[in-house]
Design a protein around this motif. Structure first.
Motif, PDB file in Angstrom:
ATOM      1  N   PRO A   1      42.913  15.393  13.944  1.00  0.00           N
ATOM      2  CA  PRO A   1      42.148  14.358  14.627  1.00  0.00           C
ATOM      3  C   PRO A   1      41.695  13.283  13.662  1.00  0.00           C
ATOM      4  CG  PRO A   1      40.824  16.298  14.259  1.00  0.00           C
ATOM      5  CD  PRO A   1      42.205  16.668  13.869  1.00  0.00           C
ATOM      6  N   SER A   2      41.562  12.088  14.186  1.00  0.00           N
ATOM      7  CA  SER A   2      41.133  10.973  13.346  1.00  0.00           C
ATOM      8  C   SER A   2      40.511   9.903  14.216  1.00  0.00           C
ATOM      9  CB  SER A   2      42.328  10.426  12.567  1.00  0.00           C
ATOM     10  OG  SER A   2      41.914   9.395  11.729  1.00  0.00           O
ATOM     11  N   SER A   3      40.051   8.864  13.574  1.00  0.00           N
ATOM     12  CA  SER A   3      39.493   7.734  14.305  1.00  0.00           C
ATOM     13  C   SER A   3      39.649   6.483  13.469  1.00  0.00           C
ATOM     14  CB  SER A   3      38.013   7.971  14.605  1.00  0.00           C
ATOM     15  OG  SER A   3      37.286   8.078  13.410  1.00  0.00           O
TER      16      SER A   3
ATOM     17  N   ASP B   1      38.868  14.712   9.378  1.00  0.00           N
ATOM     18  CA  ASP B   1      39.788  14.255   8.352  1.00  0.00           C
ATOM     19  C   ASP B   1      40.574  13.057   8.864  1.00  0.00           C
ATOM     20  OD1 ASP B   1      38.946  16.197   6.702  1.00  0.00           O
ATOM     21  OD2 ASP B   1      40.579  17.589   7.113  1.00  0.00           O
ATOM     22  N   ASP B   2      40.705  12.045   8.007  1.00  0.00           N
ATOM     23  CA  ASP B   2      41.339  10.806   8.415  1.00  0.00           C
ATOM     24  C   ASP B   2      42.523  10.489   7.517  1.00  0.00           C
ATOM     25  OD1 ASP B   2      39.437   9.253  10.498  1.00  0.00           O
ATOM     26  OD2 ASP B   2      38.258  10.449   9.113  1.00  0.00           O
ATOM     27  N   ILE B   3      43.540   9.895   8.104  1.00  0.00           N
ATOM     28  CA  ILE B   3      44.679   9.385   7.362  1.00  0.00           C
ATOM     29  C   ILE B   3      44.537   7.867   7.333  1.00  0.00           C
ATOM     30  CG2 ILE B   3      47.178   9.177   7.245  1.00  0.00           C
ATOM     31  CD1 ILE B   3      47.340  11.788   8.813  1.00  0.00           C
ATOM     32  N   CYS B   4      44.425   7.326   6.125  1.00  0.00           N
ATOM     33  CA  CYS B   4      44.204   5.886   5.985  1.00  0.00           C
ATOM     34  C   CYS B   4      45.152   5.316   4.946  1.00  0.00           C
ATOM     35  CB  CYS B   4      42.755   5.598   5.584  1.00  0.00           C
ATOM     36  SG  CYS B   4      41.538   6.048   6.827  1.00  0.00           S
ATOM     37  N   GLN B   5      45.245   4.010   4.958  1.00  0.00           N
ATOM     38  CA  GLN B   5      46.107   3.307   4.026  1.00  0.00           C
ATOM     39  C   GLN B   5      45.352   2.103   3.480  1.00  0.00           C
ATOM     40  OE1 GLN B   5      50.289   2.579   5.124  1.00  0.00           O
ATOM     41  NE2 GLN B   5      49.927   0.403   4.673  1.00  0.00           N
ATOM     42  N   GLY B   6      45.576   1.819   2.211  1.00  0.00           N
ATOM     43  CA  GLY B   6      44.951   0.670   1.587  1.00  0.00           C
ATOM     44  C   GLY B   6      45.528   0.448   0.207  1.00  0.00           C
ATOM     45  N   TYR B   7      45.029  -0.571  -0.478  1.00  0.00           N
ATOM     46  CA  TYR B   7      45.527  -0.848  -1.827  1.00  0.00           C
ATOM     47  C   TYR B   7      44.385  -0.737  -2.835  1.00  0.00           C
ATOM     48  CZ  TYR B   7      43.533  -5.564  -1.393  1.00  0.00           C
ATOM     49  OH  TYR B   7      42.676  -6.628  -1.227  1.00  0.00           O
TER      50      TYR B   7
ATOM     51  N   CYS C   1      43.831   2.704   9.449  1.00  0.00           N
ATOM     52  CA  CYS C   1      43.605   4.139   9.573  1.00  0.00           C
ATOM     53  C   CYS C   1      44.313   4.648  10.826  1.00  0.00           C
ATOM     54  CB  CYS C   1      42.109   4.458   9.655  1.00  0.00           C
ATOM     55  SG  CYS C   1      41.278   4.325   8.070  1.00  0.00           S
ATOM     56  N   LYS C   2      44.620   5.919  10.818  1.00  0.00           N
ATOM     57  CA  LYS C   2      45.397   6.513  11.893  1.00  0.00           C
ATOM     58  C   LYS C   2      44.617   6.543  13.206  1.00  0.00           C
ATOM     59  CE  LYS C   2      46.963  10.983  13.401  1.00  0.00           C
ATOM     60  NZ  LYS C   2      46.846  12.399  13.122  1.00  0.00           N
TER      61      LYS C   2
ATOM     62  N   ARG D   1      46.024   1.607  12.768  1.00  0.00           N
ATOM     63  CA  ARG D   1      45.312   0.468  13.339  1.00  0.00           C
ATOM     64  C   ARG D   1      44.544  -0.234  12.225  1.00  0.00           C
ATOM     65  NH1 ARG D   1      48.091   0.069  17.964  1.00  0.00           N
ATOM     66  NH2 ARG D   1      47.966   1.979  19.208  1.00  0.00           N
ATOM     67  N   PRO D   2      44.291  -1.524  12.354  1.00  0.00           N
ATOM     68  CA  PRO D   2      43.545  -2.235  11.303  1.00  0.00           C
ATOM     69  C   PRO D   2      42.186  -1.605  11.043  1.00  0.00           C
ATOM     70  CG  PRO D   2      44.542  -3.776  12.843  1.00  0.00           C
ATOM     71  CD  PRO D   2      44.722  -2.413  13.441  1.00  0.00           C
ATOM     72  N   ALA D   3      41.838  -1.472   9.786  1.00  0.00           N
ATOM     73  CA  ALA D   3      40.537  -0.936   9.389  1.00  0.00           C
ATOM     74  C   ALA D   3      40.024  -1.758   8.220  1.00  0.00           C
ATOM     75  CB  ALA D   3      40.643   0.537   8.999  1.00  0.00           C
ATOM     76  N   PHE D   4      38.718  -1.797   8.078  1.00  0.00           N
ATOM     77  CA  PHE D   4      38.110  -2.659   7.077  1.00  0.00           C
ATOM     78  C   PHE D   4      37.130  -1.852   6.242  1.00  0.00           C
ATOM     79  CE2 PHE D   4      39.846  -6.277   9.198  1.00  0.00           C
ATOM     80  CZ  PHE D   4      39.821  -5.948  10.555  1.00  0.00           C
ATOM     81  N   GLY D   5      36.916  -2.324   5.020  1.00  0.00           N
ATOM     82  CA  GLY D   5      35.942  -1.677   4.158  1.00  0.00           C
ATOM     83  C   GLY D   5      36.575  -1.273   2.836  1.00  0.00           C
ATOM     84  N   ARG D   6      35.724  -0.849   1.929  1.00  0.00           N
ATOM     85  CA  ARG D   6      36.163  -0.413   0.604  1.00  0.00           C
ATOM     86  C   ARG D   6      35.750   1.034   0.413  1.00  0.00           C
ATOM     87  NH1 ARG D   6      34.321  -1.739  -5.236  1.00  0.00           N
ATOM     88  NH2 ARG D   6      36.277  -1.998  -6.362  1.00  0.00           N
ATOM     89  N   VAL D   7      36.668   1.841  -0.081  1.00  0.00           N
ATOM     90  CA  VAL D   7      36.460   3.281  -0.210  1.00  0.00           C
ATOM     91  C   VAL D   7      36.563   3.687  -1.671  1.00  0.00           C
ATOM     92  CG1 VAL D   7      37.357   5.567   0.378  1.00  0.00           C
ATOM     93  CG2 VAL D   7      37.322   3.763   2.108  1.00  0.00           C
ATOM     94  N   GLN D   8      35.630   4.528  -2.114  1.00  0.00           N
ATOM     95  CA  GLN D   8      35.743   5.143  -3.434  1.00  0.00           C
ATOM     96  C   GLN D   8      36.314   6.539  -3.257  1.00  0.00           C
ATOM     97  OE1 GLN D   8      32.473   5.117  -6.548  1.00  0.00           O
ATOM     98  NE2 GLN D   8      32.528   7.303  -6.126  1.00  0.00           N
ATOM     99  N   LEU D   9      37.536   6.746  -3.727  1.00  0.00           N
ATOM    100  CA  LEU D   9      38.199   8.038  -3.625  1.00  0.00           C
ATOM    101  C   LEU D   9      38.130   8.761  -4.962  1.00  0.00           C
ATOM    102  CD1 LEU D   9      41.532   7.386  -1.669  1.00  0.00           C
ATOM    103  CD2 LEU D   9      39.473   8.526  -0.834  1.00  0.00           C
ATOM    104  N   THR D  10      37.814  10.040  -4.928  1.00  0.00           N
ATOM    105  CA  THR D  10      37.855  10.872  -6.121  1.00  0.00           C
ATOM    106  C   THR D  10      38.907  11.941  -5.913  1.00  0.00           C
ATOM    107  OG1 THR D  10      35.487  10.522  -6.512  1.00  0.00           O
ATOM    108  CG2 THR D  10      36.537  12.343  -7.676  1.00  0.00           C
TER     109      THR D  10
END
Length: 737
Positions: free
Chosen positions: A16-18, A29-35, A57-58, A64-73
């Motif tokens: 599941p995602s949103s 848990d989400d599947i997202c894409q970004g640079y 994000c999925k 679908r378009p998603a906005f924001g900045r994510v800090q991934l560890t």
């Protein structure tokens, strides 16, 4: 092959995602894409931090378009990451949160100032894959490749301490600085030299401006045709921004580059150089781009340091004739004056930033003034300018340049060894900080008419009196100087427990120290100690460890090292296979953590004390005392063996239960304190609200009025248990959590 596969615009259905709208929340848990929009940060523990600008994000089968900045560890061992890499990942994203204790670091505000909207952790690199790269950004990509090349060249520096400092000063990556070096620089008041900031940018700008000016002078006839200050300033601006991105483009560095650009642009445009106007314009630009910047510590320190130099240094020049140039100066006299000027600038900046440093970091080192006078000129005029040459060479001269770091590291080490008696661990109230700056501004204001009034004896006496009155009264209120009663504070340490007890006698006791599974985060240093300093507590009389579980003992090690307790009171049972029901493959890690804790306690020379089955920890009158109850015979696991503390203060009583479960609660109710069946005022809900604790037997025996539950927000255990909450509500107990 990664578990995430690109299939046109589709993504494998992994759960599941949103979609994350602007300012929205993730669920599950989400599947997202970004640079990746900035340099990846690698640390010595094998972890990698990625700052990702979301693209989508999925949502079902589609991104679908998603906005924001994510800090991934994540951990090393996955794909190679670099600036502009497009990645797809699966994780559970969460909002930044804080530990809600007075004096604590505001991590939420810190993230907002850096544009970070969500955090994510990916334990297995297979859930992240590189699927491409953003086009363009050629200059930035060249700089990133140069940074990588410099980093790869640093192993030629054999000393770990020096290599970590070199990496921090060359490319702005402080993740390799050893803890010993960090502590030395922190105690000596030189930590700001290890973090690329406005100070480094200022010295780079001065050096570049001098070099370009010298080059243009050497060009035949050039100085006769054009004002060489203008092209010098223009090329310096380019050099400053190159340096800013070479050192990681941290927010504080970008701000400093903006300040330098504004000032140098004034030279190009033939504008009169007024430092206050330049600072105001730079501040407006920065705040317009990022409104939260005004709350950022680095922003405040940068501007206050420059303002302090601009306001205080001219007054020092007026006061001391040795800072003023004299006619017909010989070389040695001029060199002496330059050295004194550098020292005066350092003193002015130190006076300016000390209140803010004390407010945010809870200590003020007097040795820091002397250490800065020695270290800042060496770091500023020698190490920093030459670091740019080393960087431009791709790290070719890194080993030779690293020898210049040895005096800096030695200075910090020597100053640190003298720092303890000269360090004031205290957090000034914000009112006191404002009063201090108001006093400095009034006394040192450069306006002549105002100064004529402000320097009059009557005003000076009045200003000093008001300043000290405000400072003393604010300290008295914040640190409870006139409060002599019992104070019990349940700290927010996440999924763990820690309680600070201020006894009427003035003694302080800390029960448990929280802890996390992350070895890089010391909750005693980062969470508990800042609260103690905020409250004006610099010494702990007793530490109490209820039982040897990580979420209760880990933070106590730092408290033992920094607050000189007399002893640690505990139940005497260490983690081992013989007393753990669920001993698993992770036992070696559990035992290693415990052994590391014991070694730190031994180095701090703090003894462990095992109390009797029932013993007094302090008694100051017939109805006012602290009692410990050792429940180790009540069960066969560490939870049931938790040390229980009962505090009585007149008609008020606290029962602090650690992680005891049903067997220990029965034992406690029937055997140990059968003569104390009177009502308990405040009950610490044991085991963080677990279903195996806070039984009917315990509640019927002690009939608490209030209950405090210490558990982590949205913890994975589901604490507190709904049945526990229901039992408390049925009895009309007021719940705090």
């Amino acid at each position: 092959m990664s578990s995430l596969q690109k299939q046109g615009s589709r993504v494998n259905d992994l759960g599941p995602s949103s979609v994350l709208p602007a300012g929205g929340r993730f669920r599950g848990d989400d599947i997202c894409q970004g640079y990746i929009d900035s340099s990846p940060v690698y640390d010595e523990e094998g972890k990698v931090k990625l700052y990702v600008r979301l693209q989508g994000c999925k949502d079902g089968e589609f991104l679908r378009p998603a906005f924001g900045r994510v800090q991934l560890t994540t951990t090393e061992g996955g794909p190679h990451f670099s600036f502009a890499s497009i990645i797809r990942f699966k994780t559970r994203l969460r909002l930044p949160t804080d530990f809600n204790n007075p004096g604590g670091f505001n991590y939420t505000r810190y993230c907002k100032a850096r544009g970070i909207d969500h955090l994510g952790y990916i334990g297995d690199p297979k859930w992240i894959t590189v699927i491409g790269a953003v086009k363009g950004h050629h200059i930035r990509k060249f700089i990133e490749r140069l940074r990588e090349h410099i980093s790869e060249s640093l192993p030629v520096i054999k000393d770990d301490d020096i290599r970590g400092v070199a990496k921090a000063l060359l490319i702005g990556d402080g993740s390799s600085i050893t803890e010993n070096v960090k502590d030395d620089f922190r105690r000596s008041g030189l930590m700001h030299l290890l973090v690329i900031s406005g100070l480094h940018v200022a010295f780079i700008a001065m050096a570049l401006f001098f070099v370009f000016k010298w080059i243009f002078i050497l060009v035949p006839g050039f100085a006769l045709k054009i004002n060489i200050l203008k092209p010098s300033a223009a090329f310096t601006i380019l050099g400053v921004w190159f340096y800013a991105y070479l050192t990681g483009a941290e927010v504080s560095v970008i701000r400093a580059a903006i300040i330098a650009t504004v000032y140098l642009a004034g030279i190009i445009l033939d504008r009169r150089q007024d430092i206050f106007t330049s600072l105001a314009l730079a501040a407006l630009i920065i705040i317009a781009a990022s409104p939260y910047a005004i709350f950022d510590v680095s922003f405040q320190l940068s501007f206050v340091a420059v303002l302090a130099i601009a306001i205080i240094y001219p007054r020092l020049v007026e006061r001391f004739s040795c800072l003023r140039p004299a006619p017909n100066e010989i070389f040695f006299t001029k060199a002496k004056r330059y050295a004194l000027e550098t020292a005066a600038v350092s003193v002015a900046a130190t006076i300016g930033v000390t209140p803010l440093l004390s407010y945010y970091f809870h200590y003020s080192s007097l040795i820091g003034i002397l250490a800065n006078v020695i270290a800042v000129p060496w770091a500023g005029f020698i190490i920093t300018p030459l670091s740019l040459i080393v960087s431009l060479s791709g790290g070719y001269f890194a080993e030779l340049w690293s020898h210049m770091l040895i005096p800096l590291v030695k200075t910090a080490s020597i100053a640190s060894s003298f720092s303890r008696p000269l360090t004031l661990a205290v957090t000034p109230p914000w009112v006191a900080v404002v009063a201090f700056y108001g006093f400095i501004l009034l006394v040192c204001h450069p306006a002549t008419k105002l100064r004529r009034f402000f320097t009059s004896p009557a005003f000076r006496m009045t200003a000093v009196f008001v300043c000290f009155a405000v400072i003393l009264s604010s300290f008295a209120i914040q640190h409870n100087w006139f409060f002599k009663g019992l104070k019990v504070t349940f700290l927010d340490v996440g999924q763990g427990s820690s309680i600070v007890v201020n006894l009427p006698t003035g003694k302080v006791m800390v029960i448990d120290g929280g802890g996390t599974v992350s070895s890089s985060f010391d909750i005693g240093k980062m969470v508990i100690a800042p609260y103690l300093w905020h409250e004006g507590i610099t010494h702990i009389d007793r530490l109490v460890l209820t039982h040897a579980h990580l979420d209760h003992y880990k933070g106590l090690a730092y408290l033992a090292e920094e607050f000189s307790p007399e002893a640690i009171i505990w139940n005497g049972i260490a983690p081992s296979p013989s007393n753990e029901d669920d001993w698993s493959d992770e036992d070696s890690e559990v035992l290693s953590d415990w052994q590391g804790f014991v070694e730190r306690i031994d180095r701090a020379d703090v003894p462990f004390i095992l109390p009797a089955r029932r013993s007094f920890g302090g008694r100051w009158s017939k109805d006012e005392n602290v009692e410990f109850f050792n429940t180790r015979s009540a069960g066969d696991n560490l939870n049931n063996a938790s040390l229980v503390t009962k505090i009585t203060y007149g008609d008020i009583s606290f029962l602090l239960t650690g992680d005891i479960e049903e067997d220990a609660e029965k034992f406690l109710s029937k055997t140990l304190i059968i003569d104390y069946r009177s009502q308990i005022t405040v009950l610490q809900i044991s085991h963080h609200g677990s279903a195996t604790s806070t039984t009917e037997t315990l509640l019927n025996a002690f009939r608490p009025e209030y209950a405090v539950i210490q558990c982590g927000r949205n913890n994975r255990y589901g604490f507190p248990n709904k049945q526990v909450l229901e039992r408390l509500r049925e009895r009309g107990v007021k719940i705090f959590r």
